[in-house]
Design a protein around this motif. Structure first.
Motif, short mmCIF file in Angstrom:
data_model
loop_
_atom_site.label_atom_id
_atom_site.label_comp_id
_atom_site.label_asym_id
_atom_site.label_seq_id
_atom_site.Cartn_x
_atom_site.Cartn_y
_atom_site.Cartn_z
N ASP B 176 0.85 -1.19 0.00
CA ASP B 176 0.00 0.00 0.00
C ASP B 176 0.89 1.25 0.00
O ASP B 176 1.16 1.84 1.04
CB ASP B 176 -0.90 -0.03 1.24
CG ASP B 176 -1.78 1.20 1.35
OD1 ASP B 176 -1.73 2.06 0.45
OD2 ASP B 176 -2.53 1.29 2.35
N HIS B 179 -0.80 4.95 1.13
CA HIS B 179 -0.92 5.39 2.52
C HIS B 179 0.37 5.21 3.29
O HIS B 179 0.35 5.17 4.51
CB HIS B 179 -2.05 4.60 3.21
CG HIS B 179 -3.39 4.78 2.56
ND1 HIS B 179 -3.89 3.88 1.65
CD2 HIS B 179 -4.31 5.76 2.67
CE1 HIS B 179 -5.09 4.30 1.24
NE2 HIS B 179 -5.36 5.44 1.83
N LEU B 205 -3.90 1.47 -4.84
CA LEU B 205 -3.08 1.85 -3.69
C LEU B 205 -1.73 2.44 -4.12
O LEU B 205 -0.78 2.48 -3.33
CB LEU B 205 -2.86 0.64 -2.76
CG LEU B 205 -4.13 0.12 -2.06
CD1 LEU B 205 -3.83 -1.13 -1.25
CD2 LEU B 205 -4.73 1.19 -1.15
N LEU B 236 -0.35 -3.89 5.29
CA LEU B 236 -1.63 -3.59 4.66
C LEU B 236 -2.64 -3.31 5.77
O LEU B 236 -3.02 -4.21 6.52
CB LEU B 236 -2.13 -4.75 3.80
CG LEU B 236 -3.46 -4.44 3.11
CD1 LEU B 236 -3.24 -3.55 1.90
CD2 LEU B 236 -4.19 -5.71 2.70
N GLN B 237 -3.05 -2.05 5.87
CA GLN B 237 -4.05 -1.71 6.90
C GLN B 237 -5.37 -2.37 6.52
O GLN B 237 -5.82 -2.24 5.39
CB GLN B 237 -4.23 -0.19 7.00
CG GLN B 237 -2.95 0.57 7.34
CD GLN B 237 -2.54 0.44 8.79
OE1 GLN B 237 -3.28 -0.08 9.62
NE2 GLN B 237 -1.32 0.88 9.09
N ARG B 240 -8.38 -0.75 4.59
CA ARG B 240 -8.38 -0.45 3.15
C ARG B 240 -9.47 -1.23 2.42
O ARG B 240 -9.98 -0.79 1.40
CB ARG B 240 -7.03 -0.77 2.51
CG ARG B 240 -5.84 -0.08 3.12
CD ARG B 240 -5.93 1.43 3.14
NE ARG B 240 -4.90 1.97 3.98
CZ ARG B 240 -5.05 2.96 4.84
NH1 ARG B 240 -6.22 3.56 4.97
NH2 ARG B 240 -4.06 3.37 5.58
N GLN B 241 -9.77 -2.38 2.93
CA GLN B 241 -10.84 -3.16 2.32
C GLN B 241 -12.18 -2.48 2.55
O GLN B 241 -12.98 -2.33 1.62
CB GLN B 241 -10.85 -4.58 2.88
CG GLN B 241 -11.92 -5.44 2.23
CD GLN B 241 -12.05 -6.80 2.90
OE1 GLN B 241 -11.18 -7.23 3.64
NE2 GLN B 241 -13.15 -7.48 2.62
N SER B 243 -12.81 0.60 2.96
CA SER B 243 -13.02 1.82 2.17
C SER B 243 -13.02 1.52 0.67
O SER B 243 -12.97 2.44 -0.14
CB SER B 243 -11.98 2.87 2.52
OG SER B 243 -10.69 2.32 2.43
N LEU B 245 -10.88 0.15 -1.39
CA LEU B 245 -9.67 0.25 -2.21
C LEU B 245 -9.22 -1.10 -2.74
O LEU B 245 -8.58 -1.19 -3.78
CB LEU B 245 -8.56 0.92 -1.40
CG LEU B 245 -8.81 2.43 -1.17
CD1 LEU B 245 -8.04 2.94 0.02
CD2 LEU B 245 -8.46 3.23 -2.41
N TYR B 252 -5.82 -9.56 -2.18
CA TYR B 252 -4.56 -8.83 -2.09
C TYR B 252 -3.40 -9.82 -1.93
O TYR B 252 -2.38 -9.74 -2.61
CB TYR B 252 -4.56 -7.84 -0.91
CG TYR B 252 -3.22 -7.19 -0.73
CD1 TYR B 252 -2.86 -6.05 -1.46
CD2 TYR B 252 -2.26 -7.74 0.13
CE1 TYR B 252 -1.61 -5.48 -1.34
CE2 TYR B 252 -1.00 -7.18 0.25
CZ TYR B 252 -0.68 -6.06 -0.48
OH TYR B 252 0.57 -5.50 -0.37
#
Lengths: 444, 332
Positions: B176, B179, B205, B236-237, B240-241, B243, B245, B252
């Motif tokens: 990512d 971010h 990303l 990987l935060q 992110r899923q 939101s 992305l 991923y």
């Protein structure tokens, strides 16, 4: 009462006039214009030098006066005084006040306060939807009958396309322009600057150009459908310019404005995270800046409007992504425009005054923007060569959030007449020691 | 204290603050490396504390949760004999609406010497440094998605324990990027030193124009890993899923997860594997390689964090020290 403005260069786009002329004002109206008008009979004589411009009063169709609600940021009085210093003889104020300018009593407050505290006309733009919530239309007909000149949900975009269609249809019936804040709020998301190399470098969430242009495209199509007049506020991207140019060529009732900061600055100016460079739409790329200048030149963009948006230093002291959007512009607009467009020879004086006076008046169907005989004597006298430094401590605005702080600008209004009444410009007097002289000639 | 004599006695370091890696010169990066080397040797000793910042007060101002970075800075300060204070957001008036500048004013009034700041807003560190000027040193411990310069410096330091130089090396950052302040700082530091930096991740990303920062951009893992000398995985935060992305962490992992097969098939033999931590094991990196000492330097990265942060604190505070006192006493 006769006043004669003598010896200046008259620039009036409404008559396609750029020549040395004297302007005679009789009882607040322009009564004659011509070279070498006689001075006998005149009560007040303003002797100018040939390098003074005499133009129709400048008009800013997009200002936030924060009144009612946030009198700590600006008031109708302080905002209009700032406008006068900037050379403006009329402003149109936006409805995102507290409470929202979407009802008759708030409109009457604005009208009353303007009448009592402002020395120039304040034309209210009222909310298109109640509380700018994008749910139901405001009572536009009633508001229009009490002086509203246009409707807008400025600050927000009417995302509901069906409601936008209805609003435009209704505006078409009432012959009221819809001032469109074109921004797809979903595409913008949490963005706080232009999306591009600099947002990547600075690690700030970006707002893409298409966030503006998809709505410009939508609303051009809705204008074609309904016949409603859409005035696009603060246009910032080259894509929007292309769409507007095409729509105008087709003859659609579309007008547009951009702001001085978009033609003077780009997102490259943000590298210090200075909140005084944060506004919405954001400063864009150099390509966009150049496209906007081209659009001002060919008339695709009709008006330069400041989007004057005062905020307190406390709010602007928050981190960049958290501080509010907006910059003030009334007092720097003319200087920025002349520095950016005139002294660089990009636009002619006639083109510049068209975008700052005649064009804005036409966009919003306002009186003014002309020096034709018989018109009210709203006149701005400009010293285009005058260099001055933007000292934020000297601003008439209650707020200080300008990206031009400390900058040297070239060109300034030195005298403003509103219906023949001379509005003093103390700042200009200080800066202008000799060139402007006024001799009152009293005939016994 | 003999080792300390190897410290540059007249440092050419001129920065009061370490805000970003973007503005560091190659010379400055090398100074940090040289000092970090000295401090890492000192940290091996039975008495691993030096008195060179005795009497200095360093405040850790962390607006975001962090255990490892904060602890690392705390240890670094203490190993230099500075007084380190944790100004936790949850326990301070920040919760009551105090702005960053108010807090800065308070800290200044208390007579502190340095602030180590982590903040969720990109640019918060700039703002603080601008306010302090040369009165208080500011060290960026991560601001928004902007930069995390000490992480990049410790990553470089860890790499230099495995290789003489990063020049010409293919270094691939996976994940990512959008971010990631770690990615940005690493791109700056590594590309300045002549490394060939590659980034790879899902197109959603990857920030716009990231290539202009000085890296080569991929959206497929294989060419990105091919012949890589170094592979750096990013966390990987999981939000992110949510939101939108990425469709799922599983997808991923399937596309961009670094695992033994990918590492051994595409990267160079002896590739160095890094992760700034904390890891999502099984998502961006599999445990078998994360824990494989033939590749992974992940635990070294943590250990090196302390010596690199000692170097940074010493350099920025050293400017104030030049007039005499602890630094010269110690070296003399």
């Amino acid at each position: 009462m006769k006043q004669l403005v003598k010896g200046g260069r008259v620039i009036d786009p409404s008559q396609n006039l750029d020549s040395m002329q004297d302007v005679l004002i009789t009882d607040g109206l322009i009564s004659a214009m011509g070279p070498d008008l006689p001075t006998d009979d005149v009560d007040e004589l303003y002797q100018l030098s040939p390098n003074h411009w005499v133009t129709p009063g400048l008009i800013d169709v997009h200002v936030h006066l924060r009144d009612p609600g946030r009198l700590d940021k600006e008031t109708i009085q302080s905002g209009t005084e700032a406008a006068i210093v900037g050379g403006f003889t009329a402003v149109a104020c936006m409805p995102n006040t507290q409470p929202t300018l979407d009802n008759l009593s708030t409109l009457q407050y604005v009208n009353y306060t303007a009448k009592n505290t402002a020395r120039i006309p304040v034309y209210p733009v009222v909310a298109a939807t109640k509380n700018i919530a994008g749910q139901e239309l405001s009572e536009i007909a009633e508001l229009k009958s009490h002086g509203a000149v246009a409707v807008s949900d400025d600050g927000h975009c009417l995302m509901d396309s069906r409601l936008m269609r209805l609003a435009l249809s209704y505006c078409q019936m009432l012959e009221v322009p819809f001032v469109c804040h074109a921004e797809d709020m979903d595409l913008s998301g949490k963005g706080c600057m232009n999306e591009g190399y600099y947002s990547t470098l600075l690690g700030l969430a970006g707002i893409p150009n298409v966030s503006e242009s998809v709505i410009v495209g939508r609303d051009i199509q809705l204008s074609r459908l309904t016949g409603g007049h859409v005035h696009f506020a603060h246009i910032s991207t080259r894509q929007s310019v292309a769409l507007i140019r095409e729509a105008k060529a087709e003859g659609l009732p579309i007008t547009a404005e951009t702001a001085p900061h978009y033609i003077a600055l780009t997102d490259a100016a943000l590298t210090n995270y200075d909140p005084d460079f944060k506004m919405n739409p954001p400063l864009r790329s150099e390509q966009d800046r150049l496209a906007l200048i081209e659009a001002l030149k060919d008339g695709t963009i009709d008006a330069i409007a400041t989007d004057h948006a005062p905020h307190t230093p406390d709010e602007k002291a928050l981190p960049f992504d958290q501080c509010p959007n907006g910059v003030i512009g009334l007092e720097t607009s003319l200087g920025v425009v002349l520095s950016t467009l005139y002294h660089t020879k990009l636009l002619t004086p006639l083109q510049i005054i068209a975008r700052m006076s005649t064009g804005p008046a036409q966009c919003m169907r306002l009186p003014g923007g002309t020096l034709k005989v018989g018109s009210p004597a709203d006149i701005t006298v400009i010293q285009p060569e005058l260099k001055w430094v933007v000292d934020v401590t000297q601003l008439k605005s209650k707020s200080r959030n300008t990206p031009f702080k400390g900058k040297t600008l070239q060109g300034r209004a030195v005298k403003v007449f509103s219906k023949g009444k001379e509005l003093l410009l103390d700042n200009a007097a200080v800066l202008e020691p000799v060139t402007l002289t006024k001799e009152a000639v009293t005939i016994s | 204290m003999s080792t300390l004599s190897s410290l540059p006695t007249a440092p050419t370091w001129t920065k009061h603050h370490l805000i970003d890696a973007a503005s560091l010169t190659v010379d400055e990066i090398q100074q940090v490396m040289a000092e970090a080397q000295t401090f890492s040797e000192i940290l091996q000793r039975p008495v691993n504390k030096v008195p060179i910042l005795r009497g200095k007060v360093i405040v850790n101002l962390f607006y975001e949760n962090s255990t490892r970075t904060r602890t690392s800075f705390e240890l670094a300060g203490q190993s230099l004999s500075a007084d380190t204070i944790n100004f936790g957001v949850s326990t301070s008036s920040v919760k009551k609406g105090e702005t960053l500048i108010d807090t800065a004013e308070t800290l200044l009034a208390m007579g502190i010497d340095a602030v180590v700041i982590r903040h969720a807003s990109s640019g918060a560190c700039h703002q603080l440094a601008q306010y302090f000027g040369d009165r208080v040193c500011v060290v960026n411990a991560g601001d928004g998605y902007h930069e995390h310069p000490t992480q990049a410096l410790l990553d470089l330091f860890s790499l230099l324990q495995k290789m003489d130089s990063v020049a010409g090396k293919k270094i691939t950052i996976v994940g990512d990027i959008l971010h990631s302040r770690v990615a940005r700082s690493n791109i700056h530091v590594l590309s300045k030193l002549g490394a060939e930096v590659h980034v790879v991740g899902p197109s959603t990303l990857l920030p716009v124009d990231i290539g202009k920062l000085g890296c080569i951009v991929h959206t497929q893992i294989e060419p990105a890993l091919e012949d890589a000398d170094v592979v750096m995985c990013l966390r990987l935060q999981l939000e992110r899923q949510q939101s939108g992305l990425i469709p799922s962490t599983a997808e991923y992992t399937q596309l961009f997860g670094v695992n033994r097969y990918r590492l051994e098939t595409y990267a160079k033999p002896g590739v160095v594997l890094m992760h700034p931590g904390p890891m999502n094991r099984g998502i961006e990196i599999t445990s078998d390689i994360a824990d494989d000492p033939r590749y992974s330097v992940i635990t070294h990265q943590v250990a090196n964090g302390v010596s690199v942060r000692m170097a940074v604190l010493h350099l920025v505070l050293g400017i104030h020290n030049l007039k005499g006192d602890a630094f010269n006493e110690t070296v003399g």
